[in-house]
Design an enzyme around this catalytic site. Structure first.
Site, short mmCIF file in Angstrom:
data_model
loop_
_atom_site.label_atom_id
_atom_site.label_comp_id
_atom_site.label_asym_id
_atom_site.label_seq_id
_atom_site.Cartn_x
_atom_site.Cartn_y
_atom_site.Cartn_z
N TYR A 50 39.37 50.54 -20.04
CA TYR A 50 40.54 50.43 -19.16
C TYR A 50 41.15 51.81 -18.87
O TYR A 50 41.96 51.95 -17.96
CB TYR A 50 41.62 49.52 -19.76
CG TYR A 50 41.19 48.08 -20.00
CD1 TYR A 50 40.02 47.58 -19.44
CD2 TYR A 50 41.96 47.23 -20.79
CE1 TYR A 50 39.61 46.28 -19.67
CE2 TYR A 50 41.56 45.92 -21.03
CZ TYR A 50 40.38 45.45 -20.47
OH TYR A 50 39.99 44.16 -20.70
N LEU A 190 45.37 33.48 -15.31
CA LEU A 190 46.00 32.93 -14.10
C LEU A 190 44.98 32.68 -12.99
O LEU A 190 45.32 32.16 -11.92
CB LEU A 190 47.11 33.86 -13.61
CG LEU A 190 48.27 34.03 -14.62
CD1 LEU A 190 49.25 35.11 -14.15
CD2 LEU A 190 48.99 32.71 -14.83
N ILE A 228 46.51 36.21 -22.65
CA ILE A 228 46.95 37.61 -22.48
C ILE A 228 47.17 37.95 -21.01
O ILE A 228 46.49 38.81 -20.44
CB ILE A 228 45.90 38.57 -23.11
CG1 ILE A 228 44.46 38.15 -22.70
CG2 ILE A 228 46.05 38.61 -24.62
CD1 ILE A 228 43.40 39.18 -23.08
N SER A 231 51.09 41.71 -16.37
CA SER A 231 52.07 41.97 -15.33
C SER A 231 52.63 43.36 -15.60
O SER A 231 52.67 43.80 -16.74
CB SER A 231 53.20 40.93 -15.35
OG SER A 231 54.11 41.22 -14.32
N ASN A 240 56.44 35.39 -17.86
CA ASN A 240 55.24 34.94 -18.57
C ASN A 240 55.49 34.69 -20.05
O ASN A 240 54.64 34.11 -20.74
CB ASN A 240 54.11 35.95 -18.37
CG ASN A 240 53.66 36.01 -16.92
OD1 ASN A 240 54.00 35.14 -16.12
ND2 ASN A 240 52.91 37.04 -16.57
P1 NAD Z 1 45.78 37.68 -15.06
O1 NAD Z 1 45.27 36.28 -15.00
O2 NAD Z 1 46.66 38.05 -16.18
O3 NAD Z 1 46.50 37.94 -13.68
C1 NAD Z 1 47.02 39.17 -13.34
C2 NAD Z 1 47.49 39.09 -11.89
O4 NAD Z 1 48.44 38.01 -11.75
C3 NAD Z 1 48.20 40.35 -11.45
O5 NAD Z 1 47.90 40.54 -10.09
C4 NAD Z 1 49.66 40.02 -11.65
O6 NAD Z 1 50.50 40.74 -10.80
C5 NAD Z 1 49.69 38.54 -11.33
N1 NAD Z 1 50.75 37.85 -12.09
C6 NAD Z 1 51.08 38.04 -13.38
N2 NAD Z 1 52.09 37.24 -13.73
C7 NAD Z 1 52.40 36.52 -12.63
C8 NAD Z 1 53.37 35.53 -12.36
N3 NAD Z 1 54.21 35.11 -13.32
N4 NAD Z 1 53.41 34.97 -11.12
C9 NAD Z 1 52.55 35.38 -10.16
N5 NAD Z 1 51.61 36.33 -10.33
C10 NAD Z 1 51.54 36.90 -11.57
O7 NAD Z 1 44.51 38.64 -14.91
P2 NAD Z 1 43.76 39.79 -15.68
O8 NAD Z 1 44.55 41.02 -15.81
O9 NAD Z 1 42.45 39.82 -14.99
O10 NAD Z 1 43.50 39.22 -17.15
C11 NAD Z 1 44.45 39.39 -18.18
C12 NAD Z 1 43.95 40.36 -19.21
O11 NAD Z 1 42.72 39.90 -19.78
C13 NAD Z 1 43.56 41.74 -18.66
O12 NAD Z 1 44.67 42.52 -18.34
C14 NAD Z 1 42.74 42.26 -19.79
O13 NAD Z 1 43.56 42.73 -20.85
C15 NAD Z 1 41.97 41.01 -20.20
N6 NAD Z 1 40.62 40.95 -19.57
C16 NAD Z 1 39.55 41.00 -20.37
C17 NAD Z 1 38.27 40.92 -19.84
C18 NAD Z 1 37.09 40.96 -20.74
O14 NAD Z 1 35.97 41.11 -20.27
N7 NAD Z 1 37.28 40.84 -22.04
C19 NAD Z 1 38.10 40.82 -18.45
C20 NAD Z 1 39.21 40.77 -17.64
C21 NAD Z 1 40.47 40.81 -18.21
#
Ligand code: NAD
Length: 273
Positions: A50, A190, A228, A231, A240
């Site tokens: 990251y 999400l 996890i 935002s 959240n």
């Molecule tokens: P997420 O599902 O947390 O969504 C993030 C998106 O949703 C952002 O655009 C954010 O602005 C929006 N959002 C957040 N809260 C909101 C709300 N209350 N209302 C409306 N929109 C909202 O997506 P993510 O970041 O892809 O996944 C979460 C975490 O998982 C990542 O940050 C990372 O730490 C982890 N992750 C891990 C892997 C892996 O391969 N292990 C892959 C992807 C993500």
């Protein structure tokens, strides 16, 4: 909610809800992490790839919280898989974080074509035994990878972090985790907002006065998984976190189950290298 925790199979605990920091710009990470911790988050999900581990560490220090009140996760990137390279990669992560130890280190992807996750795992076992990481787990592992890992090393990961959202509900893998004593943690919980307008989400949001995102996050918690969401806005971080003053009824959970399409937002773990 932030104080609610799940027990890991090594006797330690993980907060059920945390902050994900994938795609959080390096320059904004310290402030985002410190804000989240002040609001009540106690888990931050980072990774070497990251590119913001310095900010993660700085945010923990800026929060003023004692180090042992914050649960920090990092991950070993695909290019670092292998025994010696994992030892080096984790030391480099700890140096960037400015920490003596992290609470959890995961193998980020199984990368079956590289076929190095067994050696990577053996290095993580050593780092755990040496106290550089407290607990060890995996991410994006499928059932066959989990079974091979445990069969070859006898050490069961404490957690498997997988893509899980209303359109990809992962019932079979969750059931395997339950049988093996592995905590499930949902990434992209999400689902890129693609289910926000689906009737089961919309109806539950209307009944409870909550947002679609809160309904979906609450659904994760009621599945019994750790989650996890990411935002960077204080208002989104607080939204959240506000999940403990309502509950989805059994009928609403059943309606959510109908949204499963087996469709991924991210890569396929069988082919991603
Ligand atoms: P997420 O599902 O947390 O969504 C993030 C998106 O949703 C952002 O655009 C954010 O602005 C929006 N959002 C957040 N809260 C909101 C709300 N209350 N209302 C409306 N929109 C909202 O997506 P993510 O970041 O892809 O996944 C979460 C975490 O998982 C990542 O940050 C990372 O730490 C982890 N992750 C891990 C892997 C892996 O391969 N292990 C892959 C992807 C993500």
């Amino acid at each position: 909610m932030p104080t609610q925790r799940l027990r890991l199979n090594d006797g330690h605990y993980i907060p059920r809800l945390g902050l994900g920091i994938w795609q959080v710009p390096a320059a904004a990470t310290a402030e985002t992490v410190a804000t989240a911790l002040r609001l009540g988050y106690r888990l931050v999900d980072g990774a070497a790839i990251y590119g913001n581990e310095e900010g993660l560490g700085e945010g923990v220090r800026q929060s003023g919280l004692p180090r042992d009140e914050v649960f920090v996760t990092t991950k070993v990137w695909n290019d670092d898989q292998g025994y010696d390279s994992t030892l080096c990669a984790v030391e480099a992560s700890l140096a960037r974080l400015g920490m003596e130890r992290v609470e959890l280190c995961l193998i980020h992807w199984p990368c079956p074509a590289r076929d190095r996750y067994l050696d990577t795992w053996r290095a993580l076992i050593r780092l755990r035994d040496e106290g550089r990481v407290r607990s060890i787990g995996v991410s994006n592992f499928m059932g066959e990878h989990l079974e091979r890992l445990v069969g070859e090393t006898g050490v069961v990961p404490v957690l498997n972090q997988i893509e899980l959202n209303p359109r990809l509900q992962q019932a079979d893998l969750r059931a395997l985790h339950d049988r093996m004593g592995i905590v499930t943690q949902s990434w992209t919980p999400l689902g890129q907002g693609r289910s926000f307008d689906a009737p089961p989400v919309r109806d539950a949001a209307a009944r409870t006065g909550k947002t679609p995102a809160q309904v979906i996050l609450r659904w994760h918690l009621q599945l019994g998984v750790s989650v996890i969401p990411r935002s960077t806005r204080a208002v989104g971080l607080a939204e959240n976190l506000a999940l403990d003053d309502f509950e989805l009824a059994p009928g609403e959970m059943a309606a959510m189950a109908t949204l499963d399409e087996g469709v991924r937002c991210g890569p396929d773990p069988m082919t991603f290298a």
